[in-house]
Design an enzyme around this catalytic site. Structure first.
Site, PDB file in Angstrom:
ATOM      1  N   ARG A 116       0.884  -1.252   0.002  1.00 56.04           N
ATOM      2  CA  ARG A 116       0.010   0.048  -0.082  1.00 56.04           C
ATOM      3  C   ARG A 116       0.831   1.210  -0.014  1.00 56.04           C
ATOM      4  NH1 ARG A 116      -4.835  -2.091   3.851  1.00 56.04           N
ATOM      5  NH2 ARG A 116      -6.417  -2.446   2.067  1.00 56.04           N
ATOM      6  N   LYS A 148     -14.891 -14.348   6.847  1.00 54.02           N
ATOM      7  CA  LYS A 148     -16.364 -14.022   7.197  1.00 54.02           C
ATOM      8  C   LYS A 148     -17.201 -13.975   6.284  1.00 54.02           C
ATOM      9  CE  LYS A 148     -16.878 -11.336  11.474  1.00 54.02           C
ATOM     10  NZ  LYS A 148     -17.127 -10.113  11.912  1.00 54.02           N
ATOM     11  N   GLY A 188      -7.019  -7.050   1.386  1.00 56.86           N
ATOM     12  CA  GLY A 188      -5.782  -6.756   1.938  1.00 56.86           C
ATOM     13  C   GLY A 188      -4.948  -7.973   2.197  1.00 56.86           C
ATOM     14  N   GLY A 204     -12.651  -4.401   0.917  1.00 59.48           N
ATOM     15  CA  GLY A 204     -13.775  -3.811   1.250  1.00 59.48           C
ATOM     16  C   GLY A 204     -14.502  -2.936  -0.009  1.00 59.48           C
TER      17      GLY A 204
HETATM   18  P1  ADP Z   1      -9.180 -10.361   2.531  1.00 60.00           P
HETATM   19  O1  ADP Z   1      -8.378  -9.277   3.250  1.00 60.00           O
HETATM   20  O2  ADP Z   1      -8.332 -10.913   1.378  1.00 60.00           O
HETATM   21  O3  ADP Z   1     -10.502  -9.775   2.045  1.00 60.00           O
HETATM   22  P2  ADP Z   1     -10.355 -11.779   4.662  1.00 60.00           P
HETATM   23  O4  ADP Z   1      -9.999 -10.753   5.516  1.00 60.00           O
HETATM   24  O5  ADP Z   1     -11.625 -12.018   4.334  1.00 60.00           O
HETATM   25  O6  ADP Z   1      -9.616 -11.685   3.401  1.00 60.00           O
HETATM   26  O7  ADP Z   1      -9.622 -13.182   5.137  1.00 60.00           O
HETATM   27  C1  ADP Z   1      -8.454 -13.387   5.543  1.00 60.00           C
HETATM   28  C2  ADP Z   1      -8.300 -14.483   6.558  1.00 60.00           C
HETATM   29  O8  ADP Z   1      -9.068 -15.497   6.478  1.00 60.00           O
HETATM   30  C3  ADP Z   1      -6.793 -14.927   6.782  1.00 60.00           C
HETATM   31  O9  ADP Z   1      -6.184 -14.191   7.763  1.00 60.00           O
HETATM   32  C4  ADP Z   1      -6.761 -16.220   6.862  1.00 60.00           C
HETATM   33  O10 ADP Z   1      -5.918 -16.747   7.735  1.00 60.00           O
HETATM   34  C5  ADP Z   1      -8.401 -16.565   7.127  1.00 60.00           C
HETATM   35  N1  ADP Z   1      -8.869 -17.811   6.785  1.00 60.00           N
HETATM   36  C6  ADP Z   1      -8.839 -18.517   5.474  1.00 60.00           C
HETATM   37  N2  ADP Z   1      -9.090 -19.572   5.514  1.00 60.00           N
HETATM   38  C7  ADP Z   1      -9.546 -19.800   6.931  1.00 60.00           C
HETATM   39  C8  ADP Z   1     -10.131 -21.197   7.625  1.00 60.00           C
HETATM   40  N3  ADP Z   1     -10.238 -22.195   6.828  1.00 60.00           N
HETATM   41  N4  ADP Z   1     -10.340 -20.963   8.861  1.00 60.00           N
HETATM   42  C9  ADP Z   1      -9.980 -19.914   9.573  1.00 60.00           C
HETATM   43  N5  ADP Z   1      -9.471 -18.680   8.859  1.00 60.00           N
HETATM   44  C10 ADP Z   1      -9.319 -18.769   7.660  1.00 60.00           C
HETATM   45 MG    MG Z   2      -8.656  -8.782   5.348  1.00 58.90          MG
END
Ligand code: ADP
Ligand code: MG
Length: 397
Positions: free
Chosen positions: A37, A202, A354, A378
């Site tokens: 970033r 989530k 991110g 987001g």
């Molecule tokens: P982004 O920032 O790319 O939008 P998110 O913030 O939604 O992604 O999710 C990222 C997190 O999801 C990571 O820290 C990763 O460890 C977690 N994650 C991925 N798969 C699993 C899983 N099966 N169980 C728990 N956490 C998970």
């Molecule tokens: Mg994230």
């Protein structure tokens, strides 16, 4: 919407330009673990400084509680920005106080300074318009014009993103402009098959976008923590894996909607399970045989192949959210497999989020192997959802 080129054409020499940047980098202590970033913020800031502007950067880091907290100081970001610019970036000790005033007063043409974390002031994220406006007014006293270049925050109605744009002549920065250009390609004239890969932690954050994507995509691949809510909705037991019970009904609705629309919804067929979060010892099991006392932390080898095959003929791909807990090497394989499939692909490939962007770099994949790596998770999801982004609409009005 006026952009950076318009501002440069007007001439910025000697003018004070407030730039809202997104410098929200992951830290380990005071070490930046992924400077993506900061690097993405450089071109706009450099163009302004090179043109003789007096640049004042404002940004946030993490989620401090509306008061100064040294843990969330922008010092590492200011130091890194200075390295990348090849010139010192003085960091004020506060946001709009005495230190900020004197740092701004000392600015010379072509110089760049930074204000301390804008979220050290509770008014930044206040739901009370008057509070945000008061902070925006104080920020506005520092500058003659405002440049909005923090793509990761344009979906937020916050003082340094939204309200300040009403107090000064406002321009869209180079990074935000480029990000919007790419995302528009995913909504307008895209080439098919259009495949979206979603993962991460989530489901609830991403429900809105799933509903919208089901009307646009040819294929939706779901991995990561959110896959378990889908598997459960299909009637599988998911052990102690991440599960959002309260979303099950909505997810059942998505499964039905996908079927009705002929959208191919692809879920993992096997997963890596373990007994305790983060424990490296694991088994590979089919998704219809997850033991009651185990949790799934990555998609399994067959799923990796399946996902790669579903990406092979894509012409457009959007990917948000890691396939597993990639921060732990044992559970990074699924994320790596998807990333490699995108690098191999000749499709228009966009990575948003991110953690997804950080994963791509942490796994050592070439950044130029993707058409675009977005700095905003987001924000890009809300754009694809068809939502209005306050930080953009305020520039249009
Ligand atoms: P982004 O920032 O790319 O939008 P998110 O913030 O939604 O992604 O999710 C990222 C997190 O999801 C990571 O820290 C990763 O460890 C977690 N994650 C991925 N798969 C699993 C899983 N099966 N169980 C728990 N956490 C998970
Ligand atoms: Mg994230």
């Amino acid at each position: 919407m006026k952009n950076l080129s318009d501002l440069l054409a007007e001439g910025v020499a000697g003018r004070r330009v407030l730039v809202r940047a997104d410098l929200n980098v992951p830290l380990d202590g005071d070490k930046i673990t992924d400077d993506g970033r900061v690097r993405a913020s450089v071109p706009t800031i450099k163009a302004l400084a090179d043109a003789g502007a007096r640049v004042i950067v404002t940004a946030h880091l993490g989620r401090p509680k509306g008061e100064p907290d040294p843990k969330f100081s922008l010092a590492p970001a200011a130091a890194r920005l200075g390295e990348l610019l090849g010139a010192e970036v003085a960091l004020a000790g506060d946001l709009v106080g005495e230190s900020a005033k004197s740092v701004v007063a000392a600015l010379t043409d072509g110089g760049v300074v930074m204000l301390e974390n804008v979220r050290f002031d509770a008014r930044e994220t206040s739901k009370v318009d008057a509070e945000r406006e008061a902070l925006a007014a104080e920020l506005a006293t520092f500058a003659d014009v405002f440049v909005s270049d923090g793509f990761g925050v344009v979906h937020r109605k916050q003082a340094s993103v939204y309200d300040v744009a009403k107090k000064l002549p406002a321009y869209v920065g180079g990074l935000v402009d480029a990000e919007l250009g790419v995302l528009k390609k995913l909504t307008d004239d895209l080439e098919r098959p259009y495949v979206v890969v979603l993962g991460g932690a989530k489901v609830s954050d991403k429900l809105g976008v799933i509903a919208n994507l089901l009307t646009k995509v040819d294929r939706l691949l779901i991995g990561g923590g959110m896959a378990y809510t889908f598997l459960k909705a299909q009637g599988h037991e998911v052990g102690t894996s991440l599960l959002q019970e309260d979303q099950l009904d909505q997810v059942r609705g998505f499964l039905a909607e996908a079927e009705k629309r002929g959208v191919e919804l692809v879920l993992p067929v096997d997963v890596l399970v373990t007994s305790e979060f983060g424990k490296p010892e694991h088994d590979v099991v089919a998704t219809d045989a997850i033991p009651a006392d185990k949790m799934g932390l990555d998609i399994g080898p067959q799923s990796r192949e399946l996902f790669a095959s579903k990406l092979a003929d894509a012409r457009t791909v959007f990917w948000n959210g890691p396939m597993g807990v990639f921060e732990i090497e044992t559970y990074a394989g699924g994320t790596r497999a998807v990333a490699e499939a995108l690098v191999k692909s000749e499709a228009f490939t966009v990575v948003g989020g991110g953690d997804s962007a950080a994963a791509v770099r942490a796994l050592g994949l070439p950044e130029d192997g993707f058409s675009h790596i977005s700095t905003g998770g987001g924000a890009s999801l809300e754009f694809l959802e068809g939502k209005e982004l306050p930080g953009i609409s305020v520039l249009e009005s």
